[in-house]
Enzyme design. Structure first.
Site, PDB file in Angstrom:
ATOM      1  N   ARG A 157       0.812  -1.224   0.000  1.00 44.24           N
ATOM      2  CA  ARG A 157       0.000   0.000   0.000  1.00 44.24           C
ATOM      3  C   ARG A 157       0.849   1.278   0.000  1.00 44.24           C
ATOM      4  NH1 ARG A 157      -3.210  -3.289  -0.811  1.00 44.24           N
ATOM      5  NH2 ARG A 157      -5.376  -3.378  -0.126  1.00 44.24           N
ATOM      6  N   SER A 234     -10.763   0.276   3.176  1.00 43.18           N
ATOM      7  CA  SER A 234     -10.081  -0.002   4.448  1.00 43.18           C
ATOM      8  C   SER A 234      -9.556   1.316   5.011  1.00 43.18           C
ATOM      9  CB  SER A 234      -8.892  -0.933   4.229  1.00 43.18           C
ATOM     10  OG  SER A 234      -9.307  -2.166   3.692  1.00 43.18           O
ATOM     11  N   GLU A 339      -5.032   4.481   6.121  1.00 41.31           N
ATOM     12  CA  GLU A 339      -4.708   4.225   4.714  1.00 41.31           C
ATOM     13  C   GLU A 339      -5.068   5.416   3.832  1.00 41.31           C
ATOM     14  OE1 GLU A 339      -6.813   2.297   1.583  1.00 41.31           O
ATOM     15  OE2 GLU A 339      -5.794   0.438   2.110  1.00 41.31           O
TER      16      GLU A 339
HETATM   17  N1  EPU Z   1     -11.752  -9.664   9.946  1.00 41.26           N
HETATM   18  C1  EPU Z   1     -12.426  -9.568  11.141  1.00 41.26           C
HETATM   19  N2  EPU Z   1     -13.507  -8.751  11.214  1.00 41.26           N
HETATM   20  C2  EPU Z   1     -13.939  -8.047  10.159  1.00 41.26           C
HETATM   21  C3  EPU Z   1     -13.258  -8.137   8.944  1.00 41.26           C
HETATM   22  C4  EPU Z   1     -12.161  -8.953   8.857  1.00 41.26           C
HETATM   23  O1  EPU Z   1     -12.068 -10.200  12.112  1.00 41.26           O
HETATM   24  O2  EPU Z   1     -14.934  -7.310  10.322  1.00 41.26           O
HETATM   25  C5  EPU Z   1     -10.570 -10.534   9.867  1.00 41.26           C
HETATM   26  C6  EPU Z   1     -10.857 -11.942   9.444  1.00 41.26           C
HETATM   27  O3  EPU Z   1     -10.032 -12.793  10.198  1.00 41.26           O
HETATM   28  C7  EPU Z   1     -10.467 -11.975   7.986  1.00 41.26           C
HETATM   29  C8  EPU Z   1      -9.288 -11.028   7.981  1.00 41.26           C
HETATM   30  O4  EPU Z   1      -9.668 -10.018   8.913  1.00 41.26           O
HETATM   31  O5  EPU Z   1     -10.098 -13.255   7.573  1.00 41.26           O
HETATM   32  C9  EPU Z   1      -8.983 -10.415   6.644  1.00 41.26           C
HETATM   33  O6  EPU Z   1     -10.141  -9.731   6.135  1.00 41.26           O
HETATM   34  P1  EPU Z   1     -10.304  -9.437   4.564  1.00 41.26           P
HETATM   35  O7  EPU Z   1     -10.153 -10.695   3.788  1.00 41.26           O
HETATM   36  O8  EPU Z   1     -11.552  -8.667   4.365  1.00 41.26           O
HETATM   37  O9  EPU Z   1      -9.039  -8.575   4.207  1.00 41.26           O
HETATM   38  P2  EPU Z   1      -8.427  -7.273   4.912  1.00 41.26           P
HETATM   39  O10 EPU Z   1      -7.038  -7.622   5.293  1.00 41.26           O
HETATM   40  O11 EPU Z   1      -9.322  -6.743   5.952  1.00 41.26           O
HETATM   41  C10 EPU Z   1      -7.389  -6.370   2.689  1.00 41.26           C
HETATM   42  C11 EPU Z   1      -7.287  -5.026   2.026  1.00 41.26           C
HETATM   43  C12 EPU Z   1      -8.545  -4.735   1.228  1.00 41.26           C
HETATM   44  C13 EPU Z   1      -8.757  -5.839   0.210  1.00 41.26           C
HETATM   45  C14 EPU Z   1      -8.867  -7.167   0.961  1.00 41.26           C
HETATM   46  C15 EPU Z   1      -8.990  -8.351   0.026  1.00 41.26           C
HETATM   47  C16 EPU Z   1      -5.855  -3.663   3.419  1.00 41.26           C
HETATM   48  C17 EPU Z   1      -5.769  -2.555   4.416  1.00 41.26           C
HETATM   49  N3  EPU Z   1      -7.080  -3.996   3.034  1.00 41.26           N
HETATM   50  O12 EPU Z   1      -8.415  -6.274   3.659  1.00 41.26           O
HETATM   51  O13 EPU Z   1      -8.327  -3.526   0.520  1.00 41.26           O
HETATM   52  O14 EPU Z   1      -9.926  -5.629  -0.549  1.00 41.26           O
HETATM   53  O15 EPU Z   1      -7.667  -7.374   1.745  1.00 41.26           O
HETATM   54  O16 EPU Z   1      -7.760  -8.562  -0.592  1.00 41.26           O
HETATM   55  O17 EPU Z   1      -4.828  -4.182   2.981  1.00 41.26           O
HETATM   56  C18 EPU Z   1      -8.531  -1.172   0.721  1.00 41.26           C
HETATM   57  O18 EPU Z   1      -7.313  -1.146   0.708  1.00 41.26           O
HETATM   58  O19 EPU Z   1      -9.237  -0.122   0.800  1.00 41.26           O
HETATM   59  C19 EPU Z   1      -9.189  -2.473   0.689  1.00 41.26           C
HETATM   60  C20 EPU Z   1     -10.523  -2.618   0.784  1.00 41.26           C
END
Ligand code: EPU
Length: 347
Positions: A157, A234, A339
């Protein structure tokens, strides 16, 4: 030049006070406007899709330059998009024309030119891996040139373009796969939904459809009728904890949530990446925090999205961000970094 435009109308979080706005519908207009403002010593804020910005209620004291050049050209094995082109339309076009590569980045709000700035990524793909070149206006010299990814210092990022006023992205070119197959699938949840093993490929159109479904389920596809999607995606990056600090952080987590709970961890180049959404939820901020009456609350589908329920101001978003950040820091000793680019506000 338009006067007293409310920036809340130009951002997906729908907060931000007034500013002067210069509309630039072509690359030439964008170059000429930025050069003229720079020469006059006027502060400039570049705004395209407005999907990664948190702007203060006081607005912006300078000129907001709207990046509105939006031409898109498909070549045999690549796509060239001007900076203001809507990103998801670019992705959709490439998939429709049988070009693979960008499908995992479907449904992301914002513009094509913003994608290299913070190395946008989702579902196992980052733009840095597909970028062929980026056209930049160097604001120091006024020169326009195409640069290669190696010059841009990409990381998770981030790039040399983030938090820097040195250059304006004018256009981007991505290398694509003319066979129409997706990039190798690396994200467990997505690969599983498509019945694919790690690293396998599928037709780009099928992957795009599944990514859109997964994102919508997390409230991460903009819908003007749904306040749960009025966000900047995010709000925090996933924190990378250096190896020497990791035992301490894992101990604090075990103390708080119990030693038997599995903590999601991912290897990263300079430490271990934790999941910000997971930490927020385990620190006591459930989806939808602090409740239905709040003007700003966490999305009811994903704790990492801070949402505007219709009447929130920047101050409400900032207050919520501070509460969440302080809670995670107190409980687990991890400092979450925002972010979105913040303008006139600090957390
Ligand atoms: N989780 C929770 N509670 C929640 C949401 C998530 O506990 O309400 C935990 C779960 O364990 C889940 C893990 O977080 O397995 C990961 O969640 P998710 O797969 O949604 O991915 P993320 O790490 O939260 C990142 C990016 C997103 C991108 C997704 C999918 C960042 C900051 N965010 O989210 O990017 O769409 O992976 O690849 O790296 C963005 O940058 O604006 C964005 C939406």
């Amino acid at each position: 030049m338009r006067e007293s435009v409310l920036l809340s109308e130009l951002t997906t979080l729908r907060v931000g006070g007034p500013a002067l706005v210069a509309e630039c519908g072509t690359t030439d207009a964008l170059i000429a406007t930025v050069r003229a403002l720079d020469a006059a010593g006027v502060r400039v804020l570049l705004l395209a899709g407005g999907s990664n910005l948190l702007i203060d209620d006081a607005g912006f004291d300078g000129v907001v330059v709207r990046v509105g050049n939006n031409g898109v050209r498909l070549l045999g094995d690549s796509v060239v998009a001007e900076a203001g082109a809507n990103w998801d339309e670019v992705v959709s076009l490439t998939v429709d024309f049988g070009l693979g590569g960008l499908e995992c980045l479907s449904g992301i709000p914002g513009s094509a030119g913003a994608t290299p700035v913070q190395n946008v990524g989702a579902y196992g793909v980052e733009v840095a891996t597909l970028l062929r070149q980026v056209q930049l206006l160097d604001r120091e010299t006024g020169e326009v040139r195409w640069v290669e990814p190696a010059e841009l210092g990409f990381g998770y990022r981030t790039s040399v373009l983030k938090h820097s006023d040195a250059a304006v992205v004018l256009a981007v070119e991505f290398a694509l796969d003319p066979t129409g197959l997706s990039a190798p699938l690396r994200y467990g949840e997505l690969a599983k939904a498509l019945g694919a093993g790690d690293g396998e490929t599928r037709p780009a159109a099928a992957v795009r459809a599944e990514v859109l479904r997964l994102r919508a389920g997390k409230g991460m596809v903009l819908d003007p009728a749904d306040h749960d999607t009025w966000s900047a995606g995010s709000f925090f990056t996933n924190p990378v904890v250096p190896e020497d600090r990791l035992p301490q952080v894992l101990a604090a987590i075990a103390d708080h949530v119990g030693a038997d709970v599995r903590v999601p961890t991912y290897p990263a180049p300079d430490g271990t990446k934790l999941s910000a959404g997971w930490l927020i939820e385990r620190a006591g901020f459930a989806k939808g925090f602090p409740g239905a009456d709040a003007a700003a609350r966490l999305s009811t589908k994903h704790t990492l999205a801070l949402t505007n329920r219709g009447s929130a101001r920047a101050a409400d978003i900032v207050a919520l961000a501070r509460t969440v950040r302080a809670g995670v820091r107190e409980r687990f000793g991890v400092i979450l970094e925002p972010e979105p680019v913040t303008v006139g506000v600090t957390l």
